[in-house]
Scaffold this motif. Structure first.
Motif, PDB file in Angstrom:
ATOM      1  N   MET A   1     -27.133  15.171  -3.020  1.00  0.00           N
ATOM      2  CA  MET A   1     -26.750  16.459  -2.444  1.00  0.00           C
ATOM      3  C   MET A   1     -25.275  16.443  -2.069  1.00  0.00           C
ATOM      4  SD  MET A   1     -28.566  18.369   0.690  1.00  0.00           S
ATOM      5  CE  MET A   1     -27.998  19.904   1.328  1.00  0.00           C
ATOM      6  N   VAL A   6     -22.290  22.590  -0.870  1.00  0.00           N
ATOM      7  CA  VAL A   6     -23.305  23.411  -0.211  1.00  0.00           C
ATOM      8  C   VAL A   6     -22.672  24.220   0.917  1.00  0.00           C
ATOM      9  CG1 VAL A   6     -25.441  23.380   1.118  1.00  0.00           C
ATOM     10  CG2 VAL A   6     -25.181  21.861  -0.828  1.00  0.00           C
ATOM     11  N   PHE A   9     -20.677  27.066  -0.512  1.00  0.00           N
ATOM     12  CA  PHE A   9     -21.570  28.150  -0.944  1.00  0.00           C
ATOM     13  C   PHE A   9     -22.073  28.948   0.272  1.00  0.00           C
ATOM     14  CE2 PHE A   9     -26.055  29.423  -1.418  1.00  0.00           C
ATOM     15  CZ  PHE A   9     -25.924  30.389  -2.396  1.00  0.00           C
ATOM     16  N   ARG A  10     -22.563  28.197   1.270  1.00  0.00           N
ATOM     17  CA  ARG A  10     -23.107  28.879   2.454  1.00  0.00           C
ATOM     18  C   ARG A  10     -22.019  29.646   3.185  1.00  0.00           C
ATOM     19  NH1 ARG A  10     -27.571  25.909   5.848  1.00  0.00           N
ATOM     20  NH2 ARG A  10     -29.114  25.387   4.289  1.00  0.00           N
ATOM     21  N   LEU A  55     -27.022  22.517   7.965  1.00  0.00           N
ATOM     22  CA  LEU A  55     -27.707  22.291   6.690  1.00  0.00           C
ATOM     23  C   LEU A  55     -29.147  21.827   6.887  1.00  0.00           C
ATOM     24  CD1 LEU A  55     -24.869  20.541   4.649  1.00  0.00           C
ATOM     25  CD2 LEU A  55     -25.288  22.951   5.012  1.00  0.00           C
ATOM     26  N   SER A  56     -29.558  21.626   8.155  1.00  0.00           N
ATOM     27  CA  SER A  56     -30.916  21.130   8.379  1.00  0.00           C
ATOM     28  C   SER A  56     -31.963  22.230   8.215  1.00  0.00           C
ATOM     29  CB  SER A  56     -31.024  20.510   9.775  1.00  0.00           C
ATOM     30  OG  SER A  56     -30.868  21.533  10.732  1.00  0.00           O
ATOM     31  N   ILE A  57     -31.517  23.473   8.123  1.00  0.00           N
ATOM     32  CA  ILE A  57     -32.446  24.586   7.920  1.00  0.00           C
ATOM     33  C   ILE A  57     -32.031  25.333   6.653  1.00  0.00           C
ATOM     34  CG2 ILE A  57     -33.293  26.774   8.907  1.00  0.00           C
ATOM     35  CD1 ILE A  57     -32.768  25.570  11.657  1.00  0.00           C
ATOM     36  N   ARG A  58     -33.022  25.811   5.928  1.00  0.00           N
ATOM     37  CA  ARG A  58     -32.720  26.555   4.699  1.00  0.00           C
ATOM     38  C   ARG A  58     -31.832  27.760   5.001  1.00  0.00           C
ATOM     39  NH1 ARG A  58     -38.635  27.234   2.120  1.00  0.00           N
ATOM     40  NH2 ARG A  58     -39.041  25.039   1.767  1.00  0.00           N
ATOM     41  N   PRO A  59     -30.881  28.067   4.123  1.00  0.00           N
ATOM     42  CA  PRO A  59     -29.982  29.205   4.395  1.00  0.00           C
ATOM     43  C   PRO A  59     -30.761  30.515   4.541  1.00  0.00           C
ATOM     44  CG  PRO A  59     -29.745  28.437   2.135  1.00  0.00           C
ATOM     45  CD  PRO A  59     -30.556  27.430   2.848  1.00  0.00           C
ATOM     46  N   TRP A  60     -31.875  30.598   3.837  1.00  0.00           N
ATOM     47  CA  TRP A  60     -32.659  31.838   3.869  1.00  0.00           C
ATOM     48  C   TRP A  60     -33.092  32.178   5.296  1.00  0.00           C
ATOM     49  CZ3 TRP A  60     -33.451  36.203   1.739  1.00  0.00           C
ATOM     50  CH2 TRP A  60     -34.612  36.928   1.957  1.00  0.00           C
TER      51      TRP A  60
ATOM     52  N   ARG B  74     -32.458  18.086  -7.888  1.00  0.00           N
ATOM     53  CA  ARG B  74     -31.775  18.134  -6.603  1.00  0.00           C
ATOM     54  C   ARG B  74     -30.468  18.916  -6.695  1.00  0.00           C
ATOM     55  NH1 ARG B  74     -30.109  12.458  -4.281  1.00  0.00           N
ATOM     56  NH2 ARG B  74     -28.661  12.727  -5.990  1.00  0.00           N
ATOM     57  N   GLN B  78     -30.047  22.302  -4.312  1.00  0.00           N
ATOM     58  CA  GLN B  78     -29.357  21.939  -3.069  1.00  0.00           C
ATOM     59  C   GLN B  78     -28.801  23.134  -2.291  1.00  0.00           C
ATOM     60  OE1 GLN B  78     -25.914  19.508  -3.775  1.00  0.00           O
ATOM     61  NE2 GLN B  78     -25.312  20.652  -5.577  1.00  0.00           N
ATOM     62  N   PHE B  79     -28.463  24.222  -2.990  1.00  0.00           N
ATOM     63  CA  PHE B  79     -27.838  25.355  -2.299  1.00  0.00           C
ATOM     64  C   PHE B  79     -28.849  26.169  -1.489  1.00  0.00           C
ATOM     65  CE2 PHE B  79     -25.099  24.476  -5.927  1.00  0.00           C
ATOM     66  CZ  PHE B  79     -23.929  24.205  -5.238  1.00  0.00           C
ATOM     67  N   ALA B  80     -30.109  26.116  -1.911  1.00  0.00           N
ATOM     68  CA  ALA B  80     -31.110  26.941  -1.233  1.00  0.00           C
ATOM     69  C   ALA B  80     -32.037  26.116  -0.346  1.00  0.00           C
ATOM     70  CB  ALA B  80     -31.928  27.707  -2.269  1.00  0.00           C
ATOM     71  N   ALA B  81     -32.035  24.796  -0.527  1.00  0.00           N
ATOM     72  CA  ALA B  81     -32.962  23.960   0.242  1.00  0.00           C
ATOM     73  C   ALA B  81     -32.287  23.443   1.505  1.00  0.00           C
ATOM     74  CB  ALA B  81     -33.415  22.797  -0.614  1.00  0.00           C
ATOM     75  N   SER B  82     -33.131  22.933   2.419  1.00  0.00           N
ATOM     76  CA  SER B  82     -32.538  22.328   3.614  1.00  0.00           C
ATOM     77  C   SER B  82     -32.284  20.851   3.344  1.00  0.00           C
ATOM     78  CB  SER B  82     -33.475  22.500   4.804  1.00  0.00           C
ATOM     79  OG  SER B  82     -34.570  21.630   4.673  1.00  0.00           O
ATOM     80  N   ASN B  83     -31.378  20.306   4.160  1.00  0.00           N
ATOM     81  CA  ASN B  83     -31.046  18.885   4.054  1.00  0.00           C
ATOM     82  C   ASN B  83     -32.293  18.018   4.155  1.00  0.00           C
ATOM     83  OD1 ASN B  83     -28.738  17.571   3.599  1.00  0.00           O
ATOM     84  ND2 ASN B  83     -27.920  17.744   5.675  1.00  0.00           N
ATOM     85  N   ILE B  86     -34.657  17.736   1.076  1.00  0.00           N
ATOM     86  CA  ILE B  86     -34.093  16.899   0.014  1.00  0.00           C
ATOM     87  C   ILE B  86     -34.148  15.428   0.414  1.00  0.00           C
ATOM     88  CG2 ILE B  86     -31.929  16.345  -1.158  1.00  0.00           C
ATOM     89  CD1 ILE B  86     -31.421  19.354  -1.297  1.00  0.00           C
TER      90      ILE B  86
END
Lengths: 243, 124
Positions: A1, A6, A9-10, A55-60, B74, B78-83, B86
């Motif tokens: 990752m 990331v 992007f976020r 980053l510990s929570i999904r961006p959604w 992965r 990676q852009f849509a999942a949480s750390n 993964i």
């Protein structure tokens, strides 16, 4: 990752979303915000910042949170626009804190508004004694509106029965070296007229030399050039470095 | 002219927001294999049968392929999942690698089962 990618992007998602949401939410200036608007702004901003870096929570999940706060704010805006009662319930009402020079202690106590705050806000308005005040009203955004007693009010041309000329908004004709044709057409003038004015009055060959040109309602042209030689009569700096 | 301004004024932001939402909700699709080489669940199945048959060398071969497949998946999700999601799956694979190396059937099956579970919960 790849964390950097990331976060980039976020960050783009959060920035753009925030920009769109705040643009839709409206034109209120920071100084006009009620206390709730202020908290709302902080919460939406903080959620956007979490969306970028947490980053510990999904961006959604963050994004939905952001969206819900935005939606709630929009709904509240629409309801308060339609209903005066609801508007008063949510935003509160302006409160009179000084009437005919007398401080309304009970009203102030109810709002937990201190005398020192009142005096400070009066001073900011140029009033140094409550005795000069006919009415002072604490608005819902925390600002104080002051109506001075008539004997302490500024003299206006109307008091002297003087005739005044109409003064409207000036129109921008050149901004950053570019002629604004739409504005020119609005005042019934054209590029030729502007160029001839610039050349004849100010000896300016090209509009690109102009930083800003305004036309006021009296028909007077204000022009600010890029390369102007201005003599600085007094240097306000007291040290030789950059300022 | 006014219609054009309305389109750019309202449609563009709405389209941007929809694109963001789709991108952030795309894990369930992005985790699916695009080719045979990134079909993670296929490798999990193969490794399981290898381990049950005690074919440890083959299990090791398939594990390497599973690891490669995970790398590809992965990078997509990676852009849509949480750390955490993964990392959980990566840790499973690390432990699975050790279990296969130690020819530990019990641990290998546990890790495989958890890998499967984590993969399934991606995007849920």
């Amino acid at each position: 990752m790849n964390e950097t990618l990331v976060v980039i992007f976020r960050g783009i998602v959060a920035f753009t979303t925030l920009l769109i949401f705040t643009r839709i939410l409206g034109k209120q200036q920071i100084s006009q915000l009620t206390y709730f608007d202020y908290i709302l702004g902080i919460t939406i901003g903080s959620t956007a910042s979490s969306l970028t870096t947490d980053l510990s929570i999904r961006p959604w999940a963050h994004w939905v949170g952001l969206f819900i706060w935005f939606l709630a704010a929009i709904i509240l805006q629409v309801i308060t626009l339609k209903s005066r009662k609801v508007s008063k319930y949510f935003d509160g009402e302006p409160t009179i804190v000084i009437m005919n020079g007398k401080i309304m202690e009970d009203a102030m106590r109810n709002m937990r508004y201190r005398i020192t705050d009142l005096l400070e806000q009066l001073r900011i308005k140029g009033v140094f004694s409550p005795s000069q005040v006919e009415f002072a009203i604490l608005e819902t955004n925390g600002k104080l509106s002051v109506l001075k007693k008539s004997q302490y009010q500024n003299l206006t041309p109307k008091d002297m029965n003087l005739d005044t000329k109409y003064k409207g908004l000036p129109v921008e004709l050149i901004y950053d070296g570019i002629i604004l044709e739409q504005n020119l057409a609005q005042v019934g003038l054209d590029e030729e007229w502007l160029k001839s004015q610039l050349k004849n009055l100010l000896n300016i060959e090209d509009p690109s030399e102009v930083n800003l040109a305004l036309l006021d309602t009296q028909g007077k042209l204000y022009v600010d050039k890029y390369d102007e030689e201005v003599e600085i009569p007094v240097n306000v700096s007291d040290y030789p470095g950059a300022n | 002219m006014k219609l054009m301004r309305n389109i750019t004024g309202y449609m563009v932001p709405v389209i941007i927001l929809i694109i963001f939402a789709v991108l952030m909700l795309s894990i369930s699709y992005l985790k699916q294999p695009l080719a045979k080489s990134d079909d993670m669940m296929q490798y999990v199945k193969l490794i399981k049968s290898d381990i049950k048959a005690k074919k440890w060398n083959q299990a090791d071969e398939n594990f390497k392929r599973l690891k490669e497949a995970w790398k590809k998946v992965r990078s997509r999700i990676q852009f849509a999942a949480s750390n955490g999601e993964i990392e959980d799956l990566s840790n499973n694979l690390a432990r699975l690698e050790g279990a296969i190396e130690a020819k530990d059937k019990l641990s290998s099956l546990i890790e495989l089962s958890e890998t499967k579970n984590h993969w399934k919960s991606l995007g849920k």
